[in-house]
Design a protein around this motif. Structure first.
Motif, PDB file in Angstrom:
ATOM      1  N   HIS A 190      70.770  28.779  69.955  1.00 54.79           N
ATOM      2  CA  HIS A 190      71.167  27.398  70.196  1.00 54.79           C
ATOM      3  C   HIS A 190      69.913  26.587  70.512  1.00 54.79           C
ATOM      4  N   PHE A 191      69.885  25.345  70.060  1.00 54.85           N
ATOM      5  CA  PHE A 191      68.787  24.478  70.475  1.00 54.85           C
ATOM      6  C   PHE A 191      69.267  23.032  70.546  1.00 54.85           C
ATOM      7  N   ILE A 192      68.590  22.278  71.380  1.00 52.71           N
ATOM      8  CA  ILE A 192      68.899  20.862  71.535  1.00 52.71           C
ATOM      9  C   ILE A 192      67.692  20.045  71.090  1.00 52.71           C
ATOM     10  N   VAL A 193      67.956  18.811  70.679  1.00 49.90           N
ATOM     11  CA  VAL A 193      66.899  17.863  70.344  1.00 49.90           C
ATOM     12  C   VAL A 193      66.930  16.762  71.396  1.00 49.90           C
ATOM     13  N   MET A 194      65.757  16.428  71.947  1.00 45.86           N
ATOM     14  CA  MET A 194      65.659  15.416  72.998  1.00 45.86           C
ATOM     15  C   MET A 194      64.523  14.456  72.683  1.00 45.86           C
ATOM     16  N   GLN A 195      64.629  13.251  73.210  1.00 50.49           N
ATOM     17  CA  GLN A 195      63.484  12.361  73.199  1.00 50.49           C
ATOM     18  C   GLN A 195      62.417  12.917  74.132  1.00 50.49           C
ATOM     19  N   SER A 196      61.171  12.824  73.743  1.00 50.08           N
ATOM     20  CA  SER A 196      60.087  13.187  74.638  1.00 50.08           C
ATOM     21  C   SER A 196      59.839  12.046  75.612  1.00 50.08           C
ATOM     22  N   VAL A 197      59.864  12.347  76.904  1.00 53.82           N
ATOM     23  CA  VAL A 197      59.575  11.325  77.916  1.00 53.82           C
ATOM     24  C   VAL A 197      58.137  10.839  77.765  1.00 53.82           C
ATOM     25  N   PHE A 198      57.221  11.754  77.416  1.00 55.39           N
ATOM     26  CA  PHE A 198      55.802  11.423  77.318  1.00 55.39           C
ATOM     27  C   PHE A 198      55.441  11.008  75.892  1.00 55.39           C
ATOM     28  N   TYR A 199      56.009   9.899  75.446  1.00 49.44           N
ATOM     29  CA  TYR A 199      55.703   9.414  74.101  1.00 49.44           C
ATOM     30  C   TYR A 199      55.518   7.900  74.140  1.00 49.44           C
ATOM     31  N   PRO A 200      54.479   7.378  73.500  1.00 49.39           N
ATOM     32  CA  PRO A 200      53.362   8.077  72.857  1.00 49.39           C
ATOM     33  C   PRO A 200      52.361   8.571  73.898  1.00 49.39           C
ATOM     34  N   ASP A 201      51.746   9.721  73.648  1.00 46.55           N
ATOM     35  CA  ASP A 201      50.955  10.379  74.688  1.00 46.55           C
ATOM     36  C   ASP A 201      49.454  10.316  74.471  1.00 46.55           C
TER      37      ASP A 201
END
Length: 428
Positions: A190-201
């Motif tokens: 199983h896997f989830i897709v999330m927004q990266s909090v550190f974007y743009p880095d």
């Protein structure tokens, strides 16, 4: 930021296992990002993920999301068969609706997840056994999760959607998809897709994972100028401060609202991700202009506010003192979760209309807050740890082992209160 690429190795059968473990030991020693090229052990898996995600997103690429979600949408499970694997997509229409509400088009979502560029592997200093992958543009995280965590997320998806609708500027991580890949006779993940909090880095100078406690909350920093990414912890942040000025009241209140929601989900051990970078001259000037143009209203914090109380605040991010908070659905006497009022999570036009962004030119505005001198990236992640009987026993054991010291495993109420206090004590 430069990336560390895994070196190619001769394909000698007798040394393959030794090469794999040697590579892993090297990765664990040098925490950071590694390009998943053809020599990487995860290359085949990530290629299947890309192929599966491209097919899973095709229906929503061709048909715009509607403004209604049904119970069937929340229970939706679609399986697509590929040559070497199958891919299941859970609650696809719901996540498509959420992506749309965040201003994310299906085309750019698919373009990022399914590009020809290699994924990056993030080797975390977390105790989690999960695998972390990052799209090449570093915009989205893909994280493997166990079956229990996936069940927890899907069971509470309606409540999560209701929370984001009520509080469009929530700091909670934005889940964008839940999938399961099945390779016959090999693995099922199983896997989830999330927004990266550190974007743009590209200009971030430091990253922190904050839990509001002290035991095991120090990470050895890397030498200045090193390309290796290390996420620091609470004790590394001591002596520093989040300087926001007028936006501080909003941050304090939103952290309280989000952690209260997690408390009612009976979870703990989540993290407040925090990063910062210096503002350039033109960005500081932009902030001064935005202060007169873009205002957060009471309704943008709480959808239930009366239309008569929607005057703009004096500065972006300011929250009036009398801001009411609505109760979050919780478990009934039988332990079953109460569902939000009918249709509440379906009013996506209202969600979009209220999703006012303080920094509208950024692609990640909901996790970015500008102070006078620095830009901060802030989000709450890892919300799957339930305060179970096992965790209660762990709490008792840690009380004996660490007398008088603060540690992660405490009740959800104490965890929420402590994290709020940390933000209050480390901001101005």
């Amino acid at each position: 930021m430069s990336h560390v690429e895994m070196p190619a190795a001769p394909q000698i059968p007798g040394t393959r296992k030794r090469r794999r473990w040697g590579g892993l030991r090297q990765q664990w020693k040098l925490l950071g990002l590694f390009q998943i090229d053809e020599q990487h052990d995860f290359y085949s898996l990530t290629c299947m993920m890309k192929e599966g995600l491209a097919a899973a997103l095709q229906p929503t690429m061709e048909t715009a999301p509607t403004d209604e979600v049904s119970d069937d949408d929340f229970r939706s499970e679609v399986t697509r068969v590929h040559e070497d694997f199958t891919m299941e997509t859970f609650a696809g229409p719901v996540f498509a609706r959420l992506r749309s509400s965040l201003g994310l088009t299906e085309h750019e979502y698919q373009q990022s997840l399914c590009s020809h560029s290699c994924y990056l592997q993030f080797i975390s200093n977390s105790k989690s056994k999960a695998d972390f992958f990052l799209t090449n543009d570093k915009r989205f995280f893909l994280k493997t999760q166990n079956k229990r965590e996936i069940r927890f997320l899907l069971a509470n998806l309606k409540i999560y959607m209701e929370h984001l609708k009520k509080y469009p500027h929530s700091l909670l991580v934005k889940f964008l998809g839940v999938h399961r890949i099945n390779i016959p006779l090999k693995l099922k993940k199983h896997f989830i897709v999330m927004q990266s909090v550190f974007y743009p880095d590209d200009r971030i100078s430091a990253r922190y994972d904050i839990k509001g406690c002290e035991v095991s909350r120090w990470t050895e920093p890397v030498p200045e100028g090193s390309p290796i990414i290390v996420v620091l912890k609470d004790l590394n942040f001591e002596g520093q401060c989040i300087t926001l000025d007028q936006q501080r009241p909003w941050l304090l209140q939103q952290v309280e609202i989000d952690t209260r929601f997690l408390q009612r989900l009976n979870v703990l051990d989540y993290s407040l991700l925090l990063a910062h970078q210096n503002l350039q001259h033109d960005e500081r000037h932009q902030n001064l202009s935005l202060a007169t143009l873009i205002m957060r209203t009471k309704k943008s914090v709480n959808i239930g506010s009366s239309p008569a109380h929607t005057e703009v605040a004096a500065v972006p991010g300011a929250v009036p003192e009398d801001e009411p908070t609505s109760p979050v659905p919780g478990p009934d006497d039988s332990g079953c979760w109460l569902q939000p009022r009918a249709g509440a999570a379906d009013k996506m036009p209202e969600f979009r209309a209220q999703n006012r962004r303080l920094l509208p030119d950024l692609k990640n505005p909901l996790h970015v807050i500008d102070g006078p001198e620095q830009r901060y990236f802030i989000g709450i992640i890892d919300i799957f740890t339930v305060y179970s009987f096992r965790k209660r026993l762990e709490h008792l054991w840690k009380r004996l082992r660490h007398p008088g010291r603060s540690f992660s495993t405490v009740s959800p109420r104490a965890y929420s209160t402590r994290l709020c206090r940390w933000v209050q004590n480390h901001s101005k």
